[in-house]
Design a protein around this motif. Structure first.
Motif, PDB file in Angstrom:
ATOM      1  N   HIS A  81     -11.464   4.942   0.644  1.00 25.10           N
ATOM      2  CA  HIS A  81     -10.994   4.883  -0.736  1.00 25.10           C
ATOM      3  C   HIS A  81      -9.479   4.805  -0.718  1.00 25.10           C
ATOM      4  CE1 HIS A  81      -9.818   7.219  -4.499  1.00 25.10           C
ATOM      5  NE2 HIS A  81     -10.258   6.056  -4.924  1.00 25.10           N
ATOM      6  N   TRP A  82      -8.950   3.686  -1.197  1.00 31.01           N
ATOM      7  CA  TRP A  82      -7.505   3.544  -1.307  1.00 31.01           C
ATOM      8  C   TRP A  82      -7.024   4.448  -2.432  1.00 31.01           C
ATOM      9  CZ3 TRP A  82      -4.382   1.042   1.983  1.00 31.01           C
ATOM     10  CH2 TRP A  82      -4.953   0.118   2.846  1.00 31.01           C
ATOM     11  N   ARG A 139      -7.049   4.679 -10.202  1.00 33.91           N
ATOM     12  CA  ARG A 139      -8.201   4.568  -9.324  1.00 33.91           C
ATOM     13  C   ARG A 139      -7.928   3.489  -8.294  1.00 33.91           C
ATOM     14  NH1 ARG A 139     -13.254   2.402 -12.386  1.00 33.91           N
ATOM     15  NH2 ARG A 139     -12.712   0.353 -11.677  1.00 33.91           N
ATOM     16  N   GLY A 140      -8.127   3.821  -7.028  1.00 35.97           N
ATOM     17  CA  GLY A 140      -7.979   2.837  -5.968  1.00 35.97           C
ATOM     18  C   GLY A 140      -9.311   2.186  -5.671  1.00 35.97           C
ATOM     19  N   SER A 141      -9.306   1.187  -4.829  1.00 37.00           N
ATOM     20  CA  SER A 141     -10.549   0.492  -4.498  1.00 37.00           C
ATOM     21  C   SER A 141     -11.315   1.247  -3.422  1.00 37.00           C
ATOM     22  CB  SER A 141     -10.247  -0.928  -4.039  1.00 37.00           C
ATOM     23  OG  SER A 141      -9.474  -0.902  -2.856  1.00 37.00           O
ATOM     24  N   ILE A 142     -12.603   0.950  -3.338  1.00 40.91           N
ATOM     25  CA  ILE A 142     -13.490   1.561  -2.346  1.00 40.91           C
ATOM     26  C   ILE A 142     -14.080   0.440  -1.511  1.00 40.91           C
ATOM     27  CG2 ILE A 142     -15.634   2.848  -2.008  1.00 40.91           C
ATOM     28  CD1 ILE A 142     -14.959   4.391  -4.561  1.00 40.91           C
ATOM     29  N   ALA A 143     -14.136   0.644  -0.198  1.00 41.54           N
ATOM     30  CA  ALA A 143     -14.708  -0.349   0.706  1.00 41.54           C
ATOM     31  C   ALA A 143     -15.723   0.313   1.627  1.00 41.54           C
ATOM     32  CB  ALA A 143     -13.595  -1.000   1.531  1.00 41.54           C
ATOM     33  N   HIS A 150      -8.113  -2.909   8.745  1.00 43.53           N
ATOM     34  CA  HIS A 150      -7.042  -2.254   8.008  1.00 43.53           C
ATOM     35  C   HIS A 150      -6.000  -1.529   8.843  1.00 43.53           C
ATOM     36  CE1 HIS A 150      -8.648  -3.139   4.083  1.00 43.53           C
ATOM     37  NE2 HIS A 150      -9.845  -2.796   4.525  1.00 43.53           N
ATOM     38  N   SER A 176       0.798  -1.227   0.000  1.00 48.27           N
ATOM     39  CA  SER A 176       0.000   0.000   0.000  1.00 48.27           C
ATOM     40  C   SER A 176       0.831   1.278   0.000  1.00 48.27           C
ATOM     41  CB  SER A 176      -1.001   0.015   1.153  1.00 48.27           C
ATOM     42  OG  SER A 176      -0.446  -0.464   2.338  1.00 48.27           O
TER      43      SER A 176
END
Length: 113
Positions: free
Chosen positions: A61-62, A68-72, A84, A42
């Protein structure tokens, strides 16, 4: 004595009310900064931006990898921390909220003297 028309004076208006079933209003935004990266994936610096809703639901949001990073999505801020942040104490993570409050997760020993 003058009367202020904005102040409730009727007995019914002054009785305690049941709490509303609506959540309090407000969204708190935050960033997550990692001083170290034990996984090597990361990265360091500000790696996450997020928002915590009044209900406690949290979105993160990573910021890596570009473009574009991922969203959780999490049911609570604490759930996000459990997954995390807390499992990686050697990352020495700093969460900073939009109001300036910070949460520091630092496993480095305190300096003496």
């Amino acid at each position: 004595m003058s009367e202020d028309k904005n102040v409730p004076s009727e007995a019914e208006d002054l009785k305690p009310k049941k709490p509303s079933n609506r959540a309090p209003e407000g969204i708190r935004t935050f960033t997550v900064c990692r001083v170290s990266d034990e996984s090597g994936i990361s990265g360091t610096g500000v790696v996450i931006e997020g928002a915590m809703f009044a209900t406690g639901h949290t979105i993160m949001h990573w910021l890596t990898p570009a473009p574009r990073g991922s969203i959780a999505f999490f049911d609570s801020f604490e759930d996000m921390l459990k997954i995390h942040i807390k499992p990686h104490p050697s990352n020495n993570t700093i969460i900073t909220f939009d109001d300036g409050e910070q949460m520091v997760f630092d496993e480095r020993p305190a300096e003496n003297g």
